[in-house]
Design a protein around this motif. Structure first.
Motif, short mmCIF file in Angstrom:
data_model
loop_
_atom_site.label_atom_id
_atom_site.label_comp_id
_atom_site.label_asym_id
_atom_site.label_seq_id
_atom_site.Cartn_x
_atom_site.Cartn_y
_atom_site.Cartn_z
N GLY A 67 27.92 40.68 49.80
CA GLY A 67 29.18 41.29 49.38
C GLY A 67 30.39 40.45 49.70
N VAL A 68 31.48 40.81 49.07
CA VAL A 68 32.73 40.09 49.26
C VAL A 68 33.19 40.17 50.72
CG1 VAL A 68 35.19 40.06 48.65
CG2 VAL A 68 33.47 40.43 46.89
N PHE A 69 33.11 41.36 51.29
CA PHE A 69 33.61 41.55 52.66
C PHE A 69 32.73 40.84 53.68
CE2 PHE A 69 34.91 45.31 50.18
CZ PHE A 69 36.26 45.01 50.13
N ASP A 70 31.42 40.83 53.46
CA ASP A 70 30.51 40.08 54.34
C ASP A 70 30.80 38.59 54.27
OD1 ASP A 70 29.20 42.43 55.06
OD2 ASP A 70 27.80 42.26 53.36
N ARG A 71 31.02 38.11 53.07
CA ARG A 71 31.32 36.69 52.89
C ARG A 71 32.65 36.31 53.54
NH1 ARG A 71 29.61 35.87 46.56
NH2 ARG A 71 27.38 36.08 46.92
N LEU A 72 33.64 37.16 53.36
CA LEU A 72 34.94 36.88 53.98
C LEU A 72 34.83 36.85 55.50
CD1 LEU A 72 37.59 38.93 51.98
CD2 LEU A 72 37.52 36.47 52.33
N ARG A 84 40.86 46.96 45.36
CA ARG A 84 41.56 47.54 44.21
C ARG A 84 40.76 47.38 42.92
NH1 ARG A 84 47.99 46.29 44.82
NH2 ARG A 84 48.27 47.63 46.61
N ALA A 85 40.06 46.27 42.79
CA ALA A 85 39.26 46.04 41.58
C ALA A 85 38.11 47.05 41.49
CB ALA A 85 38.72 44.62 41.57
N ALA A 124 40.90 51.52 46.60
CA ALA A 124 42.12 51.51 47.40
C ALA A 124 43.12 52.52 46.87
CB ALA A 124 42.74 50.11 47.36
N ARG A 125 43.67 53.26 47.77
CA ARG A 125 44.72 54.22 47.40
C ARG A 125 46.06 53.60 47.77
NH1 ARG A 125 41.95 58.30 50.85
NH2 ARG A 125 40.06 58.68 49.72
N ARG A 126 47.01 53.86 46.94
CA ARG A 126 48.36 53.37 47.27
C ARG A 126 48.97 54.29 48.31
NH1 ARG A 126 51.46 49.86 43.52
NH2 ARG A 126 53.00 50.48 45.03
N ALA A 175 40.48 40.53 50.18
CA ALA A 175 39.85 41.82 50.45
C ALA A 175 40.60 42.96 49.75
CB ALA A 175 39.80 42.07 51.95
N ARG A 176 41.90 42.90 49.77
CA ARG A 176 42.69 43.95 49.13
C ARG A 176 42.49 43.95 47.61
NH1 ARG A 176 48.93 45.26 50.58
NH2 ARG A 176 49.11 47.06 49.25
#
Length: 101
Positions: free
Chosen positions: A31-36, A91-92, A96-98, A86-87
């Protein structure tokens, strides 16, 4: 002098090892977050080791201070860019809620 050279070489190798593990984490994690997470942690430690090795070889304190400044700026840039990635990813996915300002 030989002790400083050996310590610098060891720190450079350790920094290279951290960079290598961060790259492997980037390529292998799903995942993106694991990679980051893998990439930012390993790269920050790797850069810290490389900067420490260069500080040991620095001729003046001014050069060492510049190296520390470069490292601090890289830490800030890595933090901001990881947060933005990450943000955007959140959002994609529509997760994410504003929040109101």
């Amino acid at each position: 002098m030989a002790l400083l050279d050996a310590l610098s070489a060891g720190l450079l190798l350790l920094g290279g090892l951290f960079f290598l593990t961060g790259t492997v984490g980037l390529l292998r994690f799903p995942g993106v977050f694991d990679r980051l997470h893998a990439l930012t942690k390993a790269d920050n430690l790797g850069l810290g080791c490389v900067v420490a090795a260069l500080i040991l070889q620095a001729e003046t304190g001014w050069v060492a201070a510049k190296l520390v400044l470069i490292w601090m700026l890289a830490l800030i840039a890595a933090t901001v860019s990881a947060h933005l990635i990450a943000r955007f990813s959140l959002r994609a996915r529509g997760g994410a809620r504003r929040t109101p300002p």
